[in-house]
Design an enzyme around this catalytic site. Structure first.
Site, PDB file in Angstrom:
ATOM      1  N   VAL A  16     -16.772  17.172  20.720  1.00 44.29           N
ATOM      2  CA  VAL A  16     -15.982  16.690  19.573  1.00 44.29           C
ATOM      3  C   VAL A  16     -16.768  15.633  18.794  1.00 44.29           C
ATOM      4  CG1 VAL A  16     -13.876  15.481  18.864  1.00 44.29           C
ATOM      5  CG2 VAL A  16     -13.754  17.218  20.649  1.00 44.29           C
ATOM      6  N   CYS A 127      -5.131  19.237  20.301  1.00 41.54           N
ATOM      7  CA  CYS A 127      -5.642  20.319  19.449  1.00 41.54           C
ATOM      8  C   CYS A 127      -4.648  21.482  19.256  1.00 41.54           C
ATOM      9  CB  CYS A 127      -6.966  20.844  19.990  1.00 41.54           C
ATOM     10  SG  CYS A 127      -7.030  20.977  21.774  1.00 41.54           S
ATOM     11  N   GLN A 154      -6.202  29.232  24.804  1.00 41.31           N
ATOM     12  CA  GLN A 154      -7.077  28.118  24.467  1.00 41.31           C
ATOM     13  C   GLN A 154      -8.516  28.367  24.917  1.00 41.31           C
ATOM     14  OE1 GLN A 154      -3.374  25.131  25.345  1.00 41.31           O
ATOM     15  NE2 GLN A 154      -5.374  24.185  25.395  1.00 41.31           N
ATOM     16  N   SER A 157     -13.989  25.259  24.998  1.00 41.63           N
ATOM     17  CA  SER A 157     -14.496  24.013  24.403  1.00 41.63           C
ATOM     18  C   SER A 157     -13.421  22.932  24.370  1.00 41.63           C
ATOM     19  CB  SER A 157     -15.050  24.257  22.997  1.00 41.63           C
ATOM     20  OG  SER A 157     -14.045  24.786  22.171  1.00 41.63           O
ATOM     21  N   GLY A 158     -12.162  23.324  24.504  1.00 39.72           N
ATOM     22  CA  GLY A 158     -11.072  22.359  24.598  1.00 39.72           C
ATOM     23  C   GLY A 158     -11.172  21.485  25.833  1.00 39.72           C
ATOM     24  N   LYS A 213       2.447  17.802  26.229  1.00 36.29           N
ATOM     25  CA  LYS A 213       1.972  17.219  24.964  1.00 36.29           C
ATOM     26  C   LYS A 213       2.550  17.988  23.786  1.00 36.29           C
ATOM     27  CE  LYS A 213      -2.385  16.028  27.011  1.00 36.29           C
ATOM     28  NZ  LYS A 213      -3.772  16.460  27.129  1.00 36.29           N
ATOM     29  N   HIS A 242      -8.697  27.993  19.272  1.00 37.88           N
ATOM     30  CA  HIS A 242      -7.459  28.228  20.019  1.00 37.88           C
ATOM     31  C   HIS A 242      -6.571  29.189  19.206  1.00 37.88           C
ATOM     32  CE1 HIS A 242      -8.731  25.138  22.650  1.00 37.88           C
ATOM     33  NE2 HIS A 242      -7.853  24.208  22.387  1.00 37.88           N
ATOM     34  N   ASN A 309     -10.603  24.454  17.380  1.00 43.46           N
ATOM     35  CA  ASN A 309     -10.074  23.282  18.089  1.00 43.46           C
ATOM     36  C   ASN A 309     -10.976  22.056  17.975  1.00 43.46           C
ATOM     37  OD1 ASN A 309     -11.487  25.286  19.877  1.00 43.46           O
ATOM     38  ND2 ASN A 309     -11.634  23.500  21.203  1.00 43.46           N
TER      39      ASN A 309
HETATM   40  N1  LIG Z   1     -12.546  19.570  22.970  1.00 45.42           N
HETATM   41  C1  LIG Z   1     -11.435  19.618  22.244  1.00 45.42           C
HETATM   42  O1  LIG Z   1     -11.025  20.644  21.700  1.00 45.42           O
HETATM   43  C2  LIG Z   1     -10.625  18.403  22.064  1.00 45.42           C
HETATM   44  C3  LIG Z   1      -9.589  18.452  21.166  1.00 45.42           C
HETATM   45  C4  LIG Z   1      -8.808  17.338  20.993  1.00 45.42           C
HETATM   46  C5  LIG Z   1      -9.099  16.215  21.699  1.00 45.42           C
HETATM   47  N2  LIG Z   1     -10.136  16.175  22.567  1.00 45.42           N
HETATM   48  C6  LIG Z   1     -10.397  14.928  23.270  1.00 45.42           C
HETATM   49  O2  LIG Z   1     -11.640  14.385  22.848  1.00 45.42           O
HETATM   50  C7  LIG Z   1     -12.253  13.687  23.921  1.00 45.42           C
HETATM   51  C8  LIG Z   1     -13.678  14.168  24.190  1.00 45.42           C
HETATM   52  O3  LIG Z   1     -13.658  15.536  24.412  1.00 45.42           O
HETATM   53  P1  LIG Z   1     -14.988  16.424  24.402  1.00 45.42           P
HETATM   54  O4  LIG Z   1     -14.457  17.807  24.498  1.00 45.42           O
HETATM   55  O5  LIG Z   1     -15.876  16.070  23.268  1.00 45.42           O
HETATM   56  O6  LIG Z   1     -15.685  15.979  25.802  1.00 45.42           O
HETATM   57  P2  LIG Z   1     -17.215  16.037  26.236  1.00 45.42           P
HETATM   58  O7  LIG Z   1     -17.960  17.102  25.542  1.00 45.42           O
HETATM   59  O8  LIG Z   1     -17.169  16.063  27.735  1.00 45.42           O
HETATM   60  O9  LIG Z   1     -17.814  14.610  25.741  1.00 45.42           O
HETATM   61  C9  LIG Z   1     -17.389  13.386  26.288  1.00 45.42           C
HETATM   62  C10 LIG Z   1     -18.056  12.257  25.494  1.00 45.42           C
HETATM   63  O10 LIG Z   1     -17.522  11.009  25.949  1.00 45.42           O
HETATM   64  C11 LIG Z   1     -18.601  10.132  26.285  1.00 45.42           C
HETATM   65  N3  LIG Z   1     -18.146   9.189  27.318  1.00 45.42           N
HETATM   66  C12 LIG Z   1     -17.570   9.468  28.501  1.00 45.42           C
HETATM   67  N4  LIG Z   1     -17.270   8.317  29.150  1.00 45.42           N
HETATM   68  C13 LIG Z   1     -17.656   7.315  28.330  1.00 45.42           C
HETATM   69  C14 LIG Z   1     -17.621   5.881  28.437  1.00 45.42           C
HETATM   70  N5  LIG Z   1     -17.133   5.267  29.505  1.00 45.42           N
HETATM   71  N6  LIG Z   1     -18.116   5.155  27.407  1.00 45.42           N
HETATM   72  C15 LIG Z   1     -18.633   5.753  26.310  1.00 45.42           C
HETATM   73  N7  LIG Z   1     -18.689   7.104  26.148  1.00 45.42           N
HETATM   74  C16 LIG Z   1     -18.208   7.866  27.155  1.00 45.42           C
HETATM   75  C17 LIG Z   1     -19.690  11.070  26.769  1.00 45.42           C
HETATM   76  O11 LIG Z   1     -20.953  10.417  26.750  1.00 45.42           O
HETATM   77  P3  LIG Z   1     -22.219  10.964  27.629  1.00 45.42           P
HETATM   78  O12 LIG Z   1     -22.751  12.166  26.907  1.00 45.42           O
HETATM   79  O13 LIG Z   1     -23.150   9.818  27.594  1.00 45.42           O
HETATM   80  O14 LIG Z   1     -21.671  11.292  28.993  1.00 45.42           O
HETATM   81  C18 LIG Z   1     -19.571  12.151  25.684  1.00 45.42           C
HETATM   82  O15 LIG Z   1     -20.143  11.688  24.492  1.00 45.42           O
HETATM   83  C19 LIG Z   1     -11.286  13.815  25.072  1.00 45.42           C
HETATM   84  O16 LIG Z   1     -10.413  12.722  25.022  1.00 45.42           O
HETATM   85  C20 LIG Z   1     -10.543  15.072  24.747  1.00 45.42           C
HETATM   86  O17 LIG Z   1      -9.311  15.119  25.367  1.00 45.42           O
HETATM   87  C21 LIG Z   1     -10.902  17.244  22.755  1.00 45.42           C
END
Ligand SMILES: NC(=O)c1ccc[n+]([C@@H]2O[C@H](COP(=O)([O-])OP(=O)(O)OC[C@H]3O[C@@H](n4cnc5c(N)ncnc54)[C@H](OP(=O)(O)O)[C@@H]3O)[C@@H](O)[C@H]2O)c1
Length: 371
Positions: A16, A127, A154, A157-158, A213, A242, A309
């Site tokens: 994201v 999402c 879904q 990537s979610g 949610k 999604h 998403n």
């Molecule tokens: N994917 C979706 O469709 C979606 C939709 C809506 C909401 N979200 C929400 O968006 C968020 C991220 O999702 P994602 O899918 O992008 O996950 P992801 O690909 O696993 O990425 C997680 C990110 O968070 C960083 N991170 C983790 N712990 C951290 C900390 N303590 N301090 C600073 N940075 C930290 C990671 O950094 P590193 O690379 O350094 O580990 C990485 O940049 C979640 O809350 C998720 O629920 C996701």
């Protein structure tokens, strides 16, 4: 319009976060500087010419106008209020603050008016709920919604980057005649499969947090506690996008032709005969098709709703909210300075068994699935 804003993206290396960086550029957001934050592991990494900073105790939080968070609920709970204390307006993509009555939960096309009362923290919806709201708000406004029955399909990537890697590794192994690597992110193999549960179970709950949610966020965004929501969240082997099979029972009668007319005129919606995640990926709109009368009920319609998403479901909406804040002069100083997350609100989003490891409740963990 304000110009030259200092913007931070927390979780900038994630699926994201990288999309957020891309959208800030694509949409020419008026930023004088964009600072990407992630964990210490990623510090120093180059992202499109920007150097990633570690979000650690010695990080400099001063001087940011807008901070987009996408790093899981634990990170948001720990760091978002600190950025607010330092004067920033935070748009949080996790579920950490969505249930807090003092935090607006905003879909840009649906309820931007809720931003007027923000107190430094704004929540971006889940999402699956996001795309549903874009498709249903025009119907709710016109005739009222009594009850929804939704099944989601879904994409992986979610669940973040690890889940995309898991799908690809399993599919690759299977297509090359090798045994699939054991699932780590999901409770069952996701390649060439469908998993009839998306999200985590809180102790004693027979619905997942994803399903909860959608129930809660639908009512908060549409400002109507009386809407019934029955939902099953399902994970399918799709990379991005999604899909949702939606049955909507209205309060006043609405024909399929009238619904088509309403949605054709609504912002952020594209009507298509048969939208698919592949064709929706990379787009910012919500695609709606197969709008038809439900012959089993005098006031019900069925439809198929698809969206990217990572974009409209997350990054696009966050950047759209930032744009509205700028347009309406609601960044930082115009809002009261500080909001600490309320303990009762945290309990509401973090029931036992969910989010206990400090990761986001949106991201499933095998141990929590209880299947
Ligand atoms: N994917 C979706 O469709 C979606 C939709 C809506 C909401 N979200 C929400 O968006 C968020 C991220 O999702 P994602 O899918 O992008 O996950 P992801 O690909 O696993 O990425 C997680 C990110 O968070 C960083 N991170 C983790 N712990 C951290 C900390 N303590 N301090 C600073 N940075 C930290 C990671 O950094 P590193 O690379 O350094 O580990 C990485 O940049 C979640 O809350 C998720 O629920 C996701």
């Amino acid at each position: 319009m304000t110009s030259g804003l200092r913007v931070a993206v927390v979780g900038a290396t994630g699926v994201v976060g990288t999309t957020m960086l891309q959208l800030l550029r694509e949409r020419e957001f008026p930023a004088s500087e964009i600072v990407p934050f992630a964990t210490e592991r990623s510090a120093g990494r180059q992202l499109d010419g920007l150097t990633v900073r570690a979000l650690t105790a010695d990080a400099d939080l001063d001087g940011f106008d807008i901070v987009l968070f996408s790093a899981g609920g634990g990170t948001s709970r720990q760091w978002a209020p600190r950025f607010v204390e330092h004067g920033a307006t935070v748009i949080d993509n996790s579920s950490a603050f969505r249930r807090d009555p003092d935090v607006p939960l905003v879909v840009a096309e649906v309820n931007p008016h809720a931003l007027a009362n923000h107190r430094g923290l704004i929540a971006n919806p889940n999402c699956s709920t996001m795309q549903l709201m874009v498709a249903l708000a025009p119907i709710h406004r016109a005739v009222g919604i009594e009850r929804l029955v939704v099944a989601t399909y879904q994409s992986v990537s979610g669940t973040g980057k690890k889940a995309i890697d898991e799908l690809e590794a399993q599919a690759h192994a299977d297509l090359h005649g090798m045994a699939m690597p054991a699932p780590e992110v999901y409770p069952e193999p996701i390649a060439f499969n469908v998993i009839g549960v998306a999200g985590s179970f809180a102790d004693g709950d027979d619905h997942t947090d994803e399903e909860r949610k959608m129930m809660f966020e639908t009512r908060k965004i549409l400002e109507d506690e009386a809407i019934g929501v029955a939902v099953t969240c399902v994970r399918v082997p799709v990379r991005i996008g999604h899909s949702e099979a939606v049955n909507v029972q209205t309060r006043e009668p609405l024909t399929a032709a009238e619904a088509i007319e309403l949605l054709a005129a609504a912002p952020g919606i594209v009507l298509e005969d048969l939208p698919t995640p592949l064709s929706a990926a990379g787009r910012d709109e919500v695609f709606v098709g197969r709008i038809r009368r439900d012959e089993s009920h005098p006031r019900a319609l069925s439809m198929w709703v698809v969206s990217d998403n990572l974009r409209k479901g997350a990054a696009t909406n966050a950047v759209q909210i930032a744009e509205v804040l700028v347009d309406r002069d609601l960044v930082g100083a115009s809002a009261p300075p500080q909001l600490a997350p309320r303990p009762d609100a945290q309990l509401a989003v973090d029931p036992p068994g969910v989010g206990a490891d400090g990761l986001d409740a949106d991201v499933e963990r095998v141990g929590d699935l209880g299947v």
